[in-house]
Write a protein that holds these residues in place. Structure first.
Motif, PDB file in Angstrom:
ATOM      1  N   LEU A 150       3.351  -4.620  -6.480  1.00  0.00           N
ATOM      2  CA  LEU A 150       3.876  -3.602  -7.241  1.00  0.00           C
ATOM      3  C   LEU A 150       6.041  -3.851  -5.674  1.00  0.00           C
ATOM      4  N   GLY A 208      -7.579   3.704  -9.552  1.00  0.00           N
ATOM      5  CA  GLY A 208      -6.253   2.984  -8.197  1.00  0.00           C
ATOM      6  C   GLY A 208      -6.632   4.053  -7.170  1.00  0.00           C
ATOM      7  N   LEU A 267      11.402   8.873  -6.616  1.00  0.00           N
ATOM      8  CA  LEU A 267       9.690   8.890  -7.585  1.00  0.00           C
ATOM      9  C   LEU A 267       9.381  10.624  -6.207  1.00  0.00           C
ATOM     10  N   LEU A 268       9.513  10.522  -4.982  1.00  0.00           N
ATOM     11  CA  LEU A 268       8.577  12.143  -4.394  1.00  0.00           C
ATOM     12  C   LEU A 268       9.462  13.304  -4.399  1.00  0.00           C
ATOM     13  N   LEU A 314       0.897  -1.133   0.096  1.00  0.00           N
ATOM     14  CA  LEU A 314       0.108   0.293   0.010  1.00  0.00           C
ATOM     15  C   LEU A 314       0.755   1.441   0.416  1.00  0.00           C
ATOM     16  N   ARG A 369       6.596  16.003  -3.001  1.00  0.00           N
ATOM     17  CA  ARG A 369       7.006  16.122  -4.147  1.00  0.00           C
ATOM     18  C   ARG A 369       6.600  17.948  -4.632  1.00  0.00           C
ATOM     19  N   LEU A 411       3.557   1.876  -1.122  1.00  0.00           N
ATOM     20  CA  LEU A 411       4.494   1.379  -2.908  1.00  0.00           C
ATOM     21  C   LEU A 411       3.248   2.403  -3.600  1.00  0.00           C
ATOM     22  N   CYS A 412       2.112   1.766  -3.676  1.00  0.00           N
ATOM     23  CA  CYS A 412       0.591   2.275  -4.576  1.00  0.00           C
ATOM     24  C   CYS A 412       0.894   4.440  -4.080  1.00  0.00           C
ATOM     25  N   LEU A 452       1.857   1.604 -14.078  1.00  0.00           N
ATOM     26  CA  LEU A 452       1.379   2.023 -12.959  1.00  0.00           C
ATOM     27  C   LEU A 452      -0.365   1.859 -13.408  1.00  0.00           C
ATOM     28  N   PHE A 466      -2.574  -0.629 -12.537  1.00  0.00           N
ATOM     29  CA  PHE A 466      -3.823  -0.819 -11.585  1.00  0.00           C
ATOM     30  C   PHE A 466      -5.902  -1.338 -12.570  1.00  0.00           C
ATOM     31  N   ILE A 480       5.411   4.869 -13.567  1.00  0.00           N
ATOM     32  CA  ILE A 480       4.615   5.697 -14.115  1.00  0.00           C
ATOM     33  C   ILE A 480       3.942   5.337 -14.603  1.00  0.00           C
ATOM     34  N   GLY A 530       3.579   5.722  -5.945  1.00  0.00           N
ATOM     35  CA  GLY A 530       4.045   6.047  -7.120  1.00  0.00           C
ATOM     36  C   GLY A 530       1.984   6.524  -7.837  1.00  0.00           C
ATOM     37  N   LEU A 531       1.275   6.291  -6.412  1.00  0.00           N
ATOM     38  CA  LEU A 531      -0.354   8.020  -6.686  1.00  0.00           C
ATOM     39  C   LEU A 531      -0.161   9.270  -6.643  1.00  0.00           C
ATOM     40  N   VAL A 532       0.871   9.721  -5.533  1.00  0.00           N
ATOM     41  CA  VAL A 532       0.919  10.720  -5.476  1.00  0.00           C
ATOM     42  C   VAL A 532       2.214  11.353  -6.185  1.00  0.00           C
ATOM     43  N   ALA A 533       3.659  10.181  -6.179  1.00  0.00           N
ATOM     44  CA  ALA A 533       4.508  11.115  -7.454  1.00  0.00           C
ATOM     45  C   ALA A 533       2.972  11.142  -8.948  1.00  0.00           C
ATOM     46  N   THR A 534       2.610  10.182  -9.579  1.00  0.00           N
ATOM     47  CA  THR A 534       1.503  10.773 -10.492  1.00  0.00           C
ATOM     48  C   THR A 534       1.139  11.536  -9.897  1.00  0.00           C
TER      49      THR A 534
END
Lengths: 247, 343
Positions: free
Chosen positions: B228, A49, A104-105, A11, B38, A13-14, B67, B71, B64, A17-21
């Motif tokens: 992941l 997601g 990523l962050l 979770l 970020r 890592l998820c 992902l 999903f 990126i 990835g989501l915050v970075a995106t």
């Protein structure tokens, strides 16, 4: 793995990835990683997601076990670790989470370097973008990829007489002083980035420019020792454009 | 069990214990901190060494890019497991053997997910009780035999040199060959990791759970927990390889009819690009490589690469994975040689 650590690690890592995106999308920087045509797809699927992520965090925090279907997947955190690699796997997972967070962050998003461009061969074929015709097109709108594929098809300075080129790219100065102006092109994501480059007559460049500096060049093509080079009339140092990769 | 059930429909504050509330607050704070970090670091002018910076950029771009497909794959997988009735699947898919796998390898036409998203989807099929052989066939064939991949391959190559046809037919044949070999195994469960085999066994022996949003959330969590870490690790490996090994060492081999095929197979394995668009990348190699080498690249890459290896290691034992990879590689090599002989 059947323990709380692996659940939360997945979770986390998820979430990374989501915050970075989302932050990259908000800042308009997603194109540093993917082709612009995937931006909408990426944001839409990330919203899906994120919804599932929020539900999964809620369920994991508020319930002790899965209940159905996963008879052997109850929490084992009150039992002695069964597997010998338990500590190792926690350490690996922790390292992966930390490195992913840093990459990523924390690391500022950036383009592939000019140093890398100096090490790789440049492409001479436009791939998904076909070589433009010199007839019926405005050559000042041609990109570095267009010119590189025109030169790659064997066009000489004589073929290009009167063609005015206007290109923006970063300088590539080899050890032997040869100069090119280059730009990466991306078809899917940055991993498939290909370098396109056009040779430039070195003598006409200001001496304070370095490899990696972004410039806007305008000029015509000339024969330089049997090879076709861009002979710039104007050379302006510019900021890296918002869309550094050709797409 | 009954007390757990009675709790389900009531996510009211009263039933959330202090521990759960603390976990939710921590989770929300972490997300907020991540967003702030970020946002603050996004424009910082850091001068990292170029190799490190490039490695981070390449690995991050794989994450990126993949992902959303993961999903998508997980969402479809959850939908197939929870909401598609068994009789629909039974009516559409033949019962056994070669024909069943042949139909399954065409399932990508209606579920156009590229290879990353296909891993959770294939795992979902196993949870639904599909055999290992069936799931492997689907896993390998669907990233090639789907409309997006075929359209981009057509855009890149048209009908030239039979590349499109060889990719379609070759992908189908190799996927079904691997599926057939797996089906010969006396105990196919032994190809799976013990943890995954146990999950499949308990899923197929128990009643199908009622399709609730909560159940979907648990399935999502279980699947991201498996996928992941593998995806992030695989992306990191792909980034390191791209920086450490110059692509030119492989592309420099060029048009040799046999070595060229091996070089592009190796490239497909290390570069780990998405099957949906790899045709455009292959097109840029078309001037230096034989059609057979391009076909081998286009068939091997969607089936197996360094990122897929890590993702599949969540599901298959390493020995099984090595065997599958070997069959795919031999198949792609044979296909490439055949194309070079004929074209």
């Amino acid at each position: 793995m059947s323990d709380a650590v692996s659940r939360w690690a997945g979770l986390v890592l998820c979430g990374i990835g989501l915050v970075a995106t989302f932050v990259l999308a908000a800042a308009g920087d997603l194109a540093l990683y993917i082709h612009p045509r995937y931006v909408v797809f990426t944001v839409v699927l990330s919203v899906v997601g994120a919804g599932l992520f929020a539900a999964a965090v809620w369920v994991t925090a508020t319930r002790r076990d899965d209940g159905h279907g996963h008879g052997d997947e109850h929490d084992h955190e009150h039992h002695a670790p069964r597997r010998r690699g338990y500590t190792l796997s926690i350490a690996t997972t922790g390292a992966l989470v930390i490195v992913s967070g840093l990459a990523l962050l924390v690391a500022p998003p950036t383009t592939l370097s000019a140093e890398r461009a100096l090490l790789i061969e440049s492409a001479v074929d436009g791939g998904d973008v076909s070589r433009p015709s010199l007839i019926g097109n405005d050559p000042t709108r041609f990109s570095i990829r267009d010119w590189a594929s025109i030169l790659g098809s064997g066009a000489t300075a004589a073929d290009l007489v009167g063609q005015q080129a206007e290109v923006t790219g970063f300088l590539l100065i080899d050890d032997d002083g040869a100069v090119r102006v280059g730009r990466y092109a991306v078809t899917c994501c940055t991993v498939d980035a290909q370098l396109f480059a056009v040779p430039v007559v070195a003598a006409d460049l200001p001496t304070d420019l370095r490899s990696g500096d972004w410039v806007h060049l305008s000029g015509t093509f000339t024969d330089d020792d049997g090879a076709t080079h861009l002979d710039p009339v104007t050379v302006d140092a510019v900021e890296e454009p918002d869309d550094p990769y050709l797409s | 069990m009954p007390e757990t059930r009675s709790r389900q429909p009531l996510p009211a504050p009263a039933v959330i214990g202090a521990g759960a509330r603390r976990a939710l607050v921590v989770a929300a704070s972490l997300v907020a901190i991540a967003v702030v970090v970020r946002w603050v670091t996004i424009d910082v002018d850091a001068s990292l060494p170029s190799a490190l910076s490039d490695g981070i950029t390449l690995a991050a771009s794989v994450v990126i890019e993949s992902l959303p497909f993961v999903f998508l794959g997980i969402s479809i997988s959850i939908a197939v497991q929870l909401w598609v009735p068994s009789r629909v699947l039974d009516a559409v898919i033949p019962r056994s053997g070669v024909l069943r796998r042949a139909v399954l390898s065409l399932l990508g036409v209606v579920l156009p997910v590229c290879e990353c998203g296909n891993v959770p989807l294939a795992r979902g099929l196993m949870m639904r009780g599909f055999s290992v052989a069936d799931s492997v066939t689907f896993l390998l064939a669907a990233p090639i035999l789907n409309p997006v991949t075929l359209i981009t391959t057509y855009q890149a190559f048209g009908w030239n040199d039979g590349i499109l046809v060889s990719r379609m037919v070759g992908g189908f044949v190799i996927a079904n060959l691997v599926g057939w070999l797996v089906s010969l195994h006396p105990e196919p469960e032994r190809l799976l990791t013990p943890q995954w085999a146990a999950v499949c066994a308990s899923a197929s022996s128990s009643q199908r759970p009622p399709a609730t949003l909560q159940r979907a959330a648990v399935m999502f969590r279980d699947e991201v927990s498996a996928m992941l870490p593998a995806l992030f690790l695989g992306a990191g490996v792909a980034g390191v390889i791209q920086v450490a090994v110059s692509r030119d060492t492989l592309t420099g081999i060029g048009g040799h009819p046999v070595l060229g095929i091996l070089a592009l197979m190796m490239l497909a394995f290390v570069i780990a690009i998405c099957s949906n668009v790899d045709a455009f990348f292959a097109l840029s190699l078309a001037s230096t490589f034989s059609p057979g080498a391009l076909v081998a690249f286009l068939v091997l890459g969607p089936m197996i690469d360094v990122k897929m290896m890590v993702m599949l290691s969540t599901t298959f034992r390493l020995r099984a994975l090595a065997g599958i990879t070997l069959v795919i590689a031999l198949g792609a090599l044979t296909l490439g040689l055949g194309v070079n002989l004929l074209v």
